[in-house]
Design an enzyme around this catalytic site. Structure first.
Site, mmCIF file in Angstrom:
data_model
loop_
_atom_site.group_PDB
_atom_site.id
_atom_site.type_symbol
_atom_site.label_atom_id
_atom_site.label_comp_id
_atom_site.label_asym_id
_atom_site.label_seq_id
_atom_site.Cartn_x
_atom_site.Cartn_y
_atom_site.Cartn_z
ATOM 1 C CB CYS A 183 -0.956 -0.007 1.184
ATOM 2 S SG CYS A 183 -2.054 -1.422 1.143
ATOM 3 C CG HIS B 78 -3.294 3.417 1.708
ATOM 4 N ND1 HIS B 78 -3.704 2.911 0.497
ATOM 5 C CD2 HIS B 78 -3.412 2.395 2.609
ATOM 6 C CE1 HIS B 78 -4.040 1.640 0.651
ATOM 7 N NE2 HIS B 78 -3.876 1.311 1.918
ATOM 8 C CG ASN C 133 -6.668 -0.937 0.872
ATOM 9 O OD1 ASN C 133 -5.897 -0.555 0.004
ATOM 10 N ND2 ASN C 133 -6.264 -1.361 2.055
HETATM 11 O O1 UT7 Z 1 -3.962 -1.179 3.396
HETATM 12 C C1 UT7 Z 1 -3.029 -1.536 4.364
HETATM 13 C C2 UT7 Z 1 -3.427 -1.097 5.649
HETATM 14 N N1 UT7 Z 1 -4.628 -1.777 6.069
HETATM 15 C C3 UT7 Z 1 -5.363 -1.212 6.958
HETATM 16 O O2 UT7 Z 1 -5.053 -0.111 7.296
HETATM 17 C C4 UT7 Z 1 -6.526 -1.944 7.553
HETATM 18 C C5 UT7 Z 1 -6.570 -1.634 8.994
HETATM 19 N N2 UT7 Z 1 -7.641 -2.267 9.730
HETATM 20 C C6 UT7 Z 1 -8.941 -1.949 9.571
HETATM 21 O O3 UT7 Z 1 -9.280 -1.160 8.715
HETATM 22 C C7 UT7 Z 1 -9.930 -2.551 10.527
HETATM 23 O O4 UT7 Z 1 -9.259 -3.176 11.582
HETATM 24 C C8 UT7 Z 1 -10.899 -3.566 9.858
HETATM 25 C C9 UT7 Z 1 -11.854 -2.825 8.961
HETATM 26 C C10 UT7 Z 1 -10.106 -4.582 9.057
HETATM 27 C C11 UT7 Z 1 -11.708 -4.291 10.905
HETATM 28 O O5 UT7 Z 1 -12.395 -3.372 11.734
HETATM 29 P P1 UT7 Z 1 -12.344 -3.535 13.338
HETATM 30 O O6 UT7 Z 1 -13.211 -2.492 13.876
HETATM 31 O O7 UT7 Z 1 -10.897 -3.518 13.722
HETATM 32 O O8 UT7 Z 1 -13.035 -4.932 13.541
HETATM 33 P P2 UT7 Z 1 -12.426 -6.267 14.170
HETATM 34 O O9 UT7 Z 1 -11.397 -6.879 13.277
HETATM 35 O O10 UT7 Z 1 -12.037 -5.988 15.568
HETATM 36 O O11 UT7 Z 1 -13.707 -7.190 14.139
HETATM 37 C C12 UT7 Z 1 -14.875 -6.860 14.884
HETATM 38 C C13 UT7 Z 1 -15.926 -7.923 14.642
HETATM 39 C C14 UT7 Z 1 -15.428 -9.343 14.814
HETATM 40 O O12 UT7 Z 1 -16.451 -10.096 15.459
HETATM 41 P P3 UT7 Z 1 -16.325 -10.417 17.038
HETATM 42 O O13 UT7 Z 1 -15.048 -11.194 17.172
HETATM 43 O O14 UT7 Z 1 -16.275 -9.084 17.704
HETATM 44 O O15 UT7 Z 1 -17.562 -11.194 17.283
HETATM 45 C C15 UT7 Z 1 -15.293 -9.846 13.391
HETATM 46 O O16 UT7 Z 1 -15.451 -11.243 13.269
HETATM 47 O O17 UT7 Z 1 -16.435 -7.831 13.309
HETATM 48 C C16 UT7 Z 1 -16.411 -9.125 12.704
HETATM 49 N N3 UT7 Z 1 -16.205 -8.964 11.252
HETATM 50 C C17 UT7 Z 1 -17.206 -8.775 10.377
HETATM 51 N N4 UT7 Z 1 -18.539 -8.724 10.526
HETATM 52 C C18 UT7 Z 1 -19.283 -8.497 9.420
HETATM 53 C C19 UT7 Z 1 -15.007 -8.948 10.588
HETATM 54 N N5 UT7 Z 1 -15.237 -8.755 9.282
HETATM 55 C C20 UT7 Z 1 -16.577 -8.655 9.121
HETATM 56 C C21 UT7 Z 1 -17.400 -8.437 8.008
HETATM 57 N N6 UT7 Z 1 -18.747 -8.365 8.187
HETATM 58 N N7 UT7 Z 1 -16.906 -8.273 6.757
#
Ligand code: UT7
Length: 325
Positions: free
Chosen positions: A114, A252, A282
């Site tokens: 990225c 980004h 992204n």
């Molecule tokens: O490009 C390179 C750099 N990349 C980034 O900068 C990405 C950085 N990270 C992020 O943008 C975020 O961390 C994400 C968007 C990937 C995830 O958001 P989050 O608020 O950190 O969510 P999380 O990973 O803590 O997941 C929260 C919950 C989980 O369920 P539980 O364990 O709380 O029950 C996941 O299983 O959301 C669940 N989950 C989803 N639910 C519905 C994860 N993906 C999905 C989904 N739809 N697609």
């Protein structure tokens, strides 16, 4: 007088097929509400048959050449940032070079995921300022959809395909003129200790396969906000500019919450941040030039503006660059 790399023009390209969150919800266990609330993404473009990283890159490059008003044959350097090349080798940059009909000069790919566009722009800038080249095409292009695990809802909803390009030219400018155009300063970083937080589980030398994207999103998020705020401060300090003087931030586009948190840390108003993550998701190395071109074409970014580019991605790699347009 001193040599600076000046942006002459920009271009971008997207695949034909737009895919909404509602369509994603038909493929994996997710909802439009979750994706919008956690990321700001509403739509992404996915490459179809006949669309590859090189075709998108070539289209973006042609548009950049057109907006710069220069001929492809005047390009003596092509630096293409991608993590999804058409082939393991030759470099996709050479395919683009062939498509454009500009034989001769130098063409190579850069892999910094990225942050790739920042790495590519910085490399081209160094070569232009030392006289190794005169006019460069710097391209970020990806077909990330081809390395996504379409059964993994934690990653497949986040990415899209696309390409963006700029034409950079070495120009002798009067550096005492505060409005003299060009790249003012760039700072790049890498920290390989974190390469298990965002990676692809394959490769030519390890598995003999391309592999799929794996990410520990929450940890990446945390590092992104800290690293980006820090490198932005570094670039401001190097140039003597203040955050208030920045006209536009072109970040980004990974997650709206990261853009927002980074801008807040610097005390920058949200209106100065170019946001395209809602439309494009992204697109890895393509996201910065794609966002830049979008804001140039819709009239937001104008000649004379002070623009901060910034990105963070797998490796980790991250960087920022301050440019007078
Ligand atoms: O490009 C390179 C750099 N990349 C980034 O900068 C990405 C950085 N990270 C992020 O943008 C975020 O961390 C994400 C968007 C990937 C995830 O958001 P989050 O608020 O950190 O969510 P999380 O990973 O803590 O997941 C929260 C919950 C989980 O369920 P539980 O364990 O709380 O029950 C996941 O299983 O959301 C669940 N989950 C989803 N639910 C519905 C994860 N993906 C999905 C989904 N739809 N697609």
């Amino acid at each position: 007088m001193s040599m600076r790399s000046v942006i002459l023009g920009s271009g971008s390209a997207l695949p034909k097929r737009a895919v909404s969150n509602a369509e994603m919800a038909e493929m994996v266990d997710t909802t439009d509400e979750w994706i919008v609330e956690r990321t700001g993404i509403r739509n992404r473009y996915i490459a179809g048959e006949g669309e590859t990283t090189s075709t998108l890159a070539t289209d973006a490059a042609r548009r950049a050449l057109e907006s710069a008003g220069v001929d492809a044959t005047s390009i003596d350097l092509i630096v293409l940032a991608t993590a999804t090349p058409d082939q393991t080798f030759p470099a996709t940059a050479t395919t683009v070079q062939h498509n454009l009909g500009c034989h001769g000069g130098v063409a190579f790919d850069i892999a910094a995921v990225c942050s790739g566009f920042l790495y590519a722009m910085s490399t081209a800038d160094a070569m232009l300022r030392t006289g190794a080249a005169k006019r460069a095409l710097v391209i970020g292009a990806e077909t990330f959809s081809r390395i996504l695990d379409w059964d993994d809802r934690t990653t497949c909803v986040l990415f899209g395909d696309g390409a963006g390009a700029v034409v950079l030219e070495a120009q002798d400018v009067d550096e005492t003129d505060p409005n003299a155009p060009g790249i003012l300063a760039t700072r790049l970083h890498a920290d390989g200790r974190h390469n298990d937080l965002l990676y692809v589980d394959g490769g030519p030398s390890s598995t003999g396969t391309v592999g799929k994207v794996r990410m520990r999103g929450r940890e990446v998020f945390r590092h992104a906000v800290v690293n980006l705020a820090s490198v932005l401060s570094e670039v401001l300090e190097a140039t003597g500019h203040t955050a208030e003087e920045i006209d536009w931030v072109v970040p980004h586009q990974a997650n709206y919450r990261i853009l927002d948190a980074t801008a807040r840390k610097l005390g920058l108003p949200a209106e100065k941040v170019v946001v395209t993550v809602d439309r494009h998701a992204n697109t890895s190395a393509a996201s910065v030039p794609l966002a830049f071109d979008t804001a140039v074409k819709d009239g937001r970014i104008k000649k004379g503006d002070l623009v901060m580019f910034e990105a963070m991605g797998g490796g980790f790699t991250w960087g920022a660059s301050l440019v007078r347009i």
